[in-house]
Design an enzyme around this catalytic site. Structure first.
Site, mmCIF file in Angstrom:
data_model
loop_
_atom_site.group_PDB
_atom_site.id
_atom_site.type_symbol
_atom_site.label_atom_id
_atom_site.label_comp_id
_atom_site.label_asym_id
_atom_site.label_seq_id
_atom_site.Cartn_x
_atom_site.Cartn_y
_atom_site.Cartn_z
ATOM 1 N N HIS A 23 -35.808 -20.292 -0.105
ATOM 2 C CA HIS A 23 -36.356 -21.575 -0.257
ATOM 3 C C HIS A 23 -35.206 -22.579 -0.671
ATOM 4 O O HIS A 23 -35.226 -23.620 -0.079
ATOM 5 C CB HIS A 23 -37.468 -21.636 -1.452
ATOM 6 C CG HIS A 23 -38.686 -20.767 -1.299
ATOM 7 N ND1 HIS A 23 -39.029 -19.844 -2.079
ATOM 8 C CD2 HIS A 23 -39.524 -20.648 -0.362
ATOM 9 C CE1 HIS A 23 -40.030 -19.285 -1.702
ATOM 10 N NE2 HIS A 23 -40.313 -19.779 -0.473
ATOM 11 N N ARG A 96 -39.255 -17.706 9.072
ATOM 12 C CA ARG A 96 -38.513 -16.254 9.227
ATOM 13 C C ARG A 96 -38.742 -15.129 10.404
ATOM 14 O O ARG A 96 -38.086 -14.421 10.764
ATOM 15 C CB ARG A 96 -39.042 -15.314 8.048
ATOM 16 C CG ARG A 96 -38.500 -15.895 6.892
ATOM 17 C CD ARG A 96 -39.075 -14.965 5.567
ATOM 18 N NE ARG A 96 -40.408 -15.024 5.664
ATOM 19 C CZ ARG A 96 -41.221 -14.714 4.768
ATOM 20 N NH1 ARG A 96 -40.708 -14.273 3.510
ATOM 21 N NH2 ARG A 96 -42.508 -14.505 4.771
ATOM 22 N N SER A 133 -41.304 -14.173 -1.278
ATOM 23 C CA SER A 133 -41.964 -14.334 -2.623
ATOM 24 C C SER A 133 -42.698 -12.999 -3.207
ATOM 25 O O SER A 133 -42.649 -12.446 -4.092
ATOM 26 C CB SER A 133 -42.495 -15.743 -2.830
ATOM 27 O OG SER A 133 -42.075 -16.685 -2.813
#
Length: 158
Positions: A23, A96, A133
């Site tokens: 991030h 990603r 995450s």
């Protein structure tokens, strides 16, 4: 001097539970193209949370305290509605994988159709593609160190 109406402002939406080096890389790279980024922590009751929304807001406010070009807030509405409230013309997203691309393209098309807000997509740097995450939360739950996955200066509130 630019006014808020002609600044290049982007909303960077997500749960950020927690905010990772992936991030951070997106924010740093996007700041080369934008005047301001609003990190917008979405309230999603359906998702399992590790840190509360208030904890995440505080952690990111602390992390970006010295950068006036980055704002942090939480929200519970459509991202495009938040973009309008913040005078943002863009939504920032990271990709990603191919799976991320398919999902993000669909959302970007809908957002542009209903609001005119464009989505800026940055591809995740190769060294960060394995970081999510979700994985960091799992490591935290089992007491493992996650320092290598978090930006320098991010202090977890637990």
């Amino acid at each position: 001097m630019k006014t808020s109406l002609n600044k290049r402002i982007a909303i960077f939406p997500g749960t950020f539970d927690p905010f990772t080096i992936g991030h951070m890389s997106l924010v740093e790279r996007a700041l080369n193209m934008l005047d301001e980024i609003v990190i917008a922590i979405g309230v999603n009751e359906a998702k399992s949370q590790y840190f509360s929304v208030d904890e995440r807001v505080r952690m990111l406010e602390d992390l970006f305290r010295s950068n006036p070009r980055v704002k942090v807030l939480s929200y519970n509405c459509l991202t495009v509605d938040l973009a309008r409230q913040c005078h943002a013309g863009f939504i920032l997203r990271g990709i990603r994988s191919v799976n991320d691309f398919e999902y993000e393209k669909t959302i970007a098309d809908v957002n542009r159709k209903i609001s005119g807000v464009e989505t800026l997509v940055l591809f995740t740097e190769p060294e960060h593609t394995h970081i999510s995450s979700t994985i960091v939360r799992e490591l935290l739950r089992y007491g493992r160190s996650v320092d290598e996955f978090l930006p320098d200066g991010l202090v977890l509130s637990r």
